[in-house]
Enzyme design. Structure first.
Site, PDB file in Angstrom:
ATOM      1  N   VAL A 287       0.839  -1.204   0.000  1.00 53.46           N
ATOM      2  CA  VAL A 287       0.000   0.000   0.000  1.00 53.46           C
ATOM      3  C   VAL A 287       0.872   1.251   0.000  1.00 53.46           C
ATOM      4  O   VAL A 287       0.569   2.252  -0.660  1.00 53.46           O
ATOM      5  CB  VAL A 287      -0.955  -0.010   1.220  1.00 53.46           C
ATOM      6  CG1 VAL A 287      -1.719   1.306   1.306  1.00 53.46           C
ATOM      7  CG2 VAL A 287      -1.922  -1.171   1.129  1.00 53.46           C
ATOM      8  N   ALA A 288       2.006   1.201   0.724  1.00 51.73           N
ATOM      9  CA  ALA A 288       2.890   2.359   0.817  1.00 51.73           C
ATOM     10  C   ALA A 288       3.490   2.719  -0.529  1.00 51.73           C
ATOM     11  O   ALA A 288       3.737   3.901  -0.822  1.00 51.73           O
ATOM     12  CB  ALA A 288       4.000   2.087   1.823  1.00 51.73           C
ATOM     13  N   ILE A 290       2.079   2.296  -3.463  1.00 53.00           N
ATOM     14  CA  ILE A 290       1.065   2.685  -4.441  1.00 53.00           C
ATOM     15  C   ILE A 290       0.767   4.172  -4.242  1.00 53.00           C
ATOM     16  O   ILE A 290       0.344   4.579  -3.166  1.00 53.00           O
ATOM     17  CB  ILE A 290      -0.219   1.858  -4.271  1.00 53.00           C
ATOM     18  CG1 ILE A 290       0.054   0.397  -4.633  1.00 53.00           C
ATOM     19  CG2 ILE A 290      -1.339   2.425  -5.142  1.00 53.00           C
ATOM     20  CD1 ILE A 290      -1.100  -0.530  -4.346  1.00 53.00           C
ATOM     21  N   ASP A 334      -7.267  23.487 -41.593  1.00 55.76           N
ATOM     22  CA  ASP A 334      -8.023  24.083 -42.678  1.00 55.76           C
ATOM     23  C   ASP A 334      -7.501  25.505 -42.879  1.00 55.76           C
ATOM     24  O   ASP A 334      -6.842  26.059 -41.994  1.00 55.76           O
ATOM     25  CB  ASP A 334      -9.510  24.097 -42.319  1.00 55.76           C
ATOM     26  CG  ASP A 334     -10.381  24.527 -43.477  1.00 55.76           C
ATOM     27  OD1 ASP A 334      -9.991  24.281 -44.631  1.00 55.76           O
ATOM     28  OD2 ASP A 334     -11.462  25.098 -43.233  1.00 55.76           O
ATOM     29  N   ASP A 651     -13.701  24.127 -39.178  1.00 60.37           N
ATOM     30  CA  ASP A 651     -14.966  24.694 -38.727  1.00 60.37           C
ATOM     31  C   ASP A 651     -16.166  24.144 -39.488  1.00 60.37           C
ATOM     32  O   ASP A 651     -17.286  24.283 -39.038  1.00 60.37           O
ATOM     33  CB  ASP A 651     -14.950  26.219 -38.844  1.00 60.37           C
ATOM     34  CG  ASP A 651     -14.630  26.692 -40.260  1.00 60.37           C
ATOM     35  OD1 ASP A 651     -14.423  25.841 -41.140  1.00 60.37           O
ATOM     36  OD2 ASP A 651     -14.590  27.915 -40.483  1.00 60.37           O
ATOM     37  N   ASN A 717       9.187   7.310  -1.058  1.00 58.55           N
ATOM     38  CA  ASN A 717       9.137   5.857  -0.911  1.00 58.55           C
ATOM     39  C   ASN A 717      10.484   5.267  -0.495  1.00 58.55           C
ATOM     40  O   ASN A 717      10.551   4.260   0.202  1.00 58.55           O
ATOM     41  CB  ASN A 717       8.679   5.203  -2.218  1.00 58.55           C
ATOM     42  CG  ASN A 717       7.200   5.378  -2.485  1.00 58.55           C
ATOM     43  OD1 ASN A 717       6.748   5.290  -3.608  1.00 58.55           O
ATOM     44  ND2 ASN A 717       6.414   5.635  -1.448  1.00 58.55           N
ATOM     45  N   GLU A 720      11.124   5.689   3.180  1.00 53.36           N
ATOM     46  CA  GLU A 720      10.124   4.857   3.851  1.00 53.36           C
ATOM     47  C   GLU A 720      10.562   3.396   3.859  1.00 53.36           C
ATOM     48  O   GLU A 720      10.334   2.667   4.835  1.00 53.36           O
ATOM     49  CB  GLU A 720       8.769   4.983   3.142  1.00 53.36           C
ATOM     50  CG  GLU A 720       8.072   6.322   3.340  1.00 53.36           C
ATOM     51  CD  GLU A 720       6.872   6.497   2.421  1.00 53.36           C
ATOM     52  OE1 GLU A 720       6.233   7.545   2.494  1.00 53.36           O
ATOM     53  OE2 GLU A 720       6.588   5.572   1.632  1.00 53.36           O
ATOM     54  N   ASP A 751       2.385  14.076   2.383  1.00 50.79           N
ATOM     55  CA  ASP A 751       2.825  14.224   0.986  1.00 50.79           C
ATOM     56  C   ASP A 751       1.753  14.777   0.065  1.00 50.79           C
ATOM     57  O   ASP A 751       2.061  15.335  -0.994  1.00 50.79           O
ATOM     58  CB  ASP A 751       3.285  12.863   0.430  1.00 50.79           C
ATOM     59  CG  ASP A 751       4.797  12.697   0.540  1.00 50.79           C
ATOM     60  OD1 ASP A 751       5.445  13.594   1.105  1.00 50.79           O
ATOM     61  OD2 ASP A 751       5.321  11.665   0.074  1.00 50.79           O
TER      62      ASP A 751
END
Length: 930
Positions: A287-288, A290, A334, A651, A717, A720, A751
């Site tokens: 989870v960390a 992601i 165009d 257009d 990350n 961590e 964060d």
């Protein structure tokens, strides 16, 4: 009676005998009966252009919650709940729900704005029903209806015309040709599609004249509807950003699961952790890793880009199309109304002895007639005055000039509108001159003789014949020439000189118009005849040639800088127009799209080319002229086959299939048809081509900001994960310096706001001096991986680990074991968490630029980042001092010296990165930003 594939059928209708055609449609000059019209309305349906089948609002809403990244977040929430972290799971789901709702709201708001721009077919049409003329809603018109056409009317159906009088139709919305075409009751087929002389098409506009018409097809059975069907049947390709986010999601999923499995196995076999604890530990790491903030950041970045573009008159219908613009490598554009103003402007006047320049562009009196750079005085220029009077009184068009930025309105033809403005620049008022020279008889323009003639009377009662038209036709009826105030016989040398002048200006893409006159005096045969008996043959003969005017549809003023900016950004522009090859090349070279060596490919030539040949042709300098809708579609497709990301502008109805096929379809909001707007991804509300360049810059900025966000998130990350690596490598001898809940605090708490702030960063200097990013490039590239794991993340890991050991050292380590529980352990993990947060403060500032110095864009210019920094400091303080949060996150209070340590972290990290960027700039020799 009506068939969907009706190109051949239309030609059959054009060739048919009028009476036989009326009988075929079971109608007549008195029109249909009311009862029969009602039956046909039931059979063929209302005369409207149906929109393609739209997805239900429920499916549109749910689509915002089912992207690959959103699914990953749903799964992450379930994993968190399964691991016993219910609050975390709910928080992850809440992020997903909020993001999905915000994304849907943005799309819905854009669609509402698009719907408000729609305007196409007229509201009412005058038809003949039950032998009477009556006005009905255009939706009620049916095949077989006989209706009237007047100047200014929008054509409500494909129809065969009868009883025409000087009928001119502007078909630019269908063909791209800026000059109105003449329509007559007789059959004649010109060049290209929609070229039947006696057929008018739905969605075009009558600029002058009158006619009676028989409705042949209505609604989706018209040519207008056929193109709309082609557009609606074309599926829109997935946006590059969506593909890239899916790729990034797969990358991050593999990384997260790989790390989780590795930590799970190491915890069991290396540290000898219990399986249950190892599993929960591994789930926390998954989870960390992601990035839960990715979707909100993407949505906010796109939304901010969309809002900034809306202020610059560019309306985005889908958020993801913002970034796609930044990847654009080719713009298929165009010409009429997109690169040019769609306002015919006289810019030169040629007389036998003098040539004049005319300043100013468009339908505004914003210039003067000049000779050798000086304004002319008509009192000293009798020959010029003669031409201007001719151009004024031999003219049926009215021009109402726009005020305060409004667009001028014309009732008539663009060519005559240009002549009206020319006269005004000379100080001549058309209304006054037309009163002074009352028109006694008119011989309307027709495409056979290519002339228009009026017989007028001057204030003294003298009759004049004034003629304007194509040069060849004028010279054929002239036997005299006005030369410096004197009328003399025209010579072969005169004719050669005139033709040479015409050829010179034609090579510049200018259209010429010739003028002649004749005085009806006592010796003139017409002086003794009634004007009623005057014929073309008797009037248009023995004329006196006066001179030429040269005109063009001028480029938009801002187009020159826009083209330069596109070239600077390595974006190619390919002109794709229904206009003539000479005019197309002239405009393209004049505004800098191509050189004069560019290849010009016509629609007929394109039909004979194989896909391989066309694929090669679009790689070089090329212009496409006289092309049909199917051609534009094919050109865009071949560019995409070459690996280009294609933006297609336009257009008209003729542009819609290509708009839908392109990676980014860009429609004009003012002059654009509904079909074009529906097919497009972006609408220019001011029809300004230059807005595209601003949009491309925004797109590049969005992608750059997403990379900055990704770098920032991955940077956190690393520190961590570092404590867990230390824990595993030492086989548990070093207690976990950071708990799973503290890791998630960084990801979902501290964060998040600075990361969202990075998503709103303004363009970095020099972003438009770079080529578009390659198709095979990815958000997560080697540079980001190196910076995140080998530079920013490594520095933060060293600092946070040092902080952990610092607290333990203050409390007796190494003389006592590292704390594994209690207040010292809480204090140590808290300062580790704080060190990561304060390292991220430096990372947030460093990530704002890739190479440029942060000082060059303003250290404090991004208020969202500054707010985020304040919030994360407050949040970390709450975790330290609120008892309830201390228990949940295993934190404790820090003393003054520890707070000072934390506040000292960002400055050196920031300055070290500034030094690295400086060295990189010196190596790459990046210009200093002013």
């Amino acid at each position: 009676m009506i068939q969907k594939n009706k190109t051949t059928l239309i030609d059959d209708y054009a060739k048919a005998d009028p009476t036989a055609l009326m009988n075929q449609f079971q109608t007549g000059n008195e029109g249909l009966s009311g009862a029969e019209a009602e039956k046909r309305l039931q059979k063929y349906g209302p005369n409207t252009i149906q929109q393609g089948k739209k997805r239900s609002e429920i499916l549109v809403f749910l689509a915002n919650f089912t992207s690959l990244m959103a699914i990953l977040l749903w799964v992450s929430g379930i994993i968190a709940m399964f691991a016993g972290m219910m609050e975390l799971g709910i928080a992850i789901w809440a992020v997903n729900v909020i993001n999905g709702c915000f994304s849907y709201w943005q799309q819905h708001a854009a669609q509402k704005a698009t719907d408000s721009l729609k305007k196409m077919l007229p509201s009412y049409v005058k038809v003949r029903r039950d032998g009477k003329s009556q006005q009905i809603q255009v939706e009620q018109l049916v095949p077989g209806d006989v209706f009237d056409i007047q100047a200014g009317d929008s054509i409500p159906a494909d129809a065969r015309v009868f009883n025409t009088s000087n009928l001119q139709i502007d078909e630019s919305s269908l063909t791209g040709e800026s000059v109105p075409v003449e329509k007559k009751a007789d059959y004649h087929h010109g060049d290209g599609e929609f070229a039947q002389q006696n057929i008018v098409f739905a969605g075009t506009v009558s600029t002058s004249g009158t006619a009676t018409a028989l409705a042949l097809a209505t609604g989706m059975d018209t040519e207008f509807g056929r193109i709309a069907t082609l557009t609606q049947s074309q599926k829109k390709t997935i946006y590059p950003l969506e593909r890239e986010l899916n790729h990034l999601t797969r990358q991050l999923t593999i990384i997260a699961i790989g790390i989780g499995v590795a930590f799970f196995l190491l915890a069991i076999f290396f540290v000898k952790y219990p399986i249950a604890k190892s599993f929960i530990f591994a789930l926390g790491m998954i989870v960390a890793f992601i990035p839960e903030g990715l979707l909100p950041t993407v949505t906010l970045s796109l939304a901010q880009g969309t809002q900034r573009m809306a202020k610059k008159h560019a309306l985005l219908k889908n958020l993801s199309s913002v970034e796609t613009l930044g990847q654009t490598t080719v713009i298929c554009s165009d010409k009429t109304g997109t690169l040019t103003q769609n306002q015919m402007t006289i810019n030169h006047i040629w007389l036998p002895e003098k040539e004049y320049d005319v300043t100013g562009t468009g339908y505004l009196t914003n210039g003067k007639i000049q000779l050798n750079g000086k304004d002319v005085d008509l009192a000293n220029e009798p020959d010029l005055n003669k031409l201007l009077i001719n151009a004024t009184i031999n003219n049926d068009t009215e021009v109402t000039e726009g005020k305060a930025g409004e667009k001028s309105k014309i009732l008539g033809t663009p060519t005559e509108a240009g002549l009206v403005i020319l006269s005004r620049k000379a100080g001549i008022d058309a209304k006054d001159e037309r009163k002074a020279y009352p028109r006694l008889k008119e011989l309307p323009f027709d495409s056979d003789r290519k002339l228009m003639t009026v017989i007028t009377k001057d204030p003294s009662g003298q009759l004049f014949i004034n003629t304007k038209g194509a040069l060849g036709s004028e010279l054929a009826i002239c036997d005299r020439i006005l030369d410096n105030g004197q009328v003399r016989p025209i010579t072969d040398q005169d004719r050669a000189t005139i033709n040479q002048a015409n050829e010179t200006y034609s090579k510049q893409g200018l259209r010429t118009l010739a003028f002649s006159y004749r005085i009806v005096d006592g010796d003139d045969p017409l002086a003794h005849k009634s004007l009623e008996s005057c014929t073309i043959q008797s009037a248009e003969t023995h004329m006196i040639f006066v001179g030429l005017t040269m005109m063009s549809d001028p480029p938009r003023p801002e187009i020159f800088d826009a083209v330069k900016n596109c070239k600077r950004a390595s974006i190619r522009i390919i002109m794709v127009t229904g206009d003539s090859p000479i005019t197309a090349k002239s405009i393209a070279t004049r505004i800098g799209i191509t050189s004069d060596k560019a290849r010009v490919i016509s629609g007929d030539e394109l039909d004979k080319m194989s896909d391989d040949d066309l694929q090669q042709a679009v790689k070089g300098e090329v212009i496409f002229a006289r092309v049909a809708p199917e051609h534009k579609f094919r050109i865009v497709s071949m560019c995409q086959k070459n690996g280009d990301v294609v933006a297609s502008t336009g257009d008209g109805v003729n542009d819609a299939p290509a708009l839908k096929r392109a990676d980014i379809g860009i429609a004009m909001g003012v002059t654009g048809t509904d079909v074009a707007k529906d097919a497009a991804d972006m609408i220019l509300t001011d029809d300004n081509f230059a807005s595209i360049v601003s949009a491309i810059e925004e797109g590049r900025t969005v992608y750059s900001n997403l990379q900055k966000f990704l770098l920032y998130i991955l940077t956190s990350n690393v520190p961590e994960a570092a404590p867990s690596v230390i824990f595993l490598v030492t086989r548990g001898l070093v207690p976990l310096p950071l708990t799973v809940m503290q890791i998630l605090t960084v990801d979902l708490g501290t964060d998040l706001l600075p990361a969202l702030g990075l998503g709103t960063e303004k363009a970095e200097p020099g972003i438009m001096d770079q080529p578009p990013r390659p198709l095979n490039s990815h958000l997560l590239n080697r540079s980001i991986i190196w910076k995140a794991f080998g530079w920013y993340g490594l520095i933060a890991s060293v600092v946070s680990t040092a902080a952990y050991f610092y607290v333990n050292h203050v409390n007796g380590w190494p003389n006592v074991p590292l704390a594994g529980s209690g207040m010292v352990y809480a204090e140590a993990t808290t300062i580790t968490l704080g060190a990561i947060v304060f390292s991220q403060i430096a990372a947030a500032m460093n990530c704002r630029t890739q190479i440029s110095s942060v000082f060059s864009i303003g250290l404090f210019s991004n208020h969202r980042i500054l707010t985020g920094i304040v919030v994360e400091v407050v949040l970390i303080a709450l975790l330290m001092y609120v008892p309830f949060l201390q228990g949940v996150f295993n934190t404790g209070p820090l003393n003054l010296s520890e707070w000072i340590f934390l506040f000292c972290i960002p400055v050196p990290i920031f300055l070290i990165e500034e030094l690295r960027k400086y060295i990189v700039r010196r190596i790459k020799r990046v210009p200093k930003v002013a």
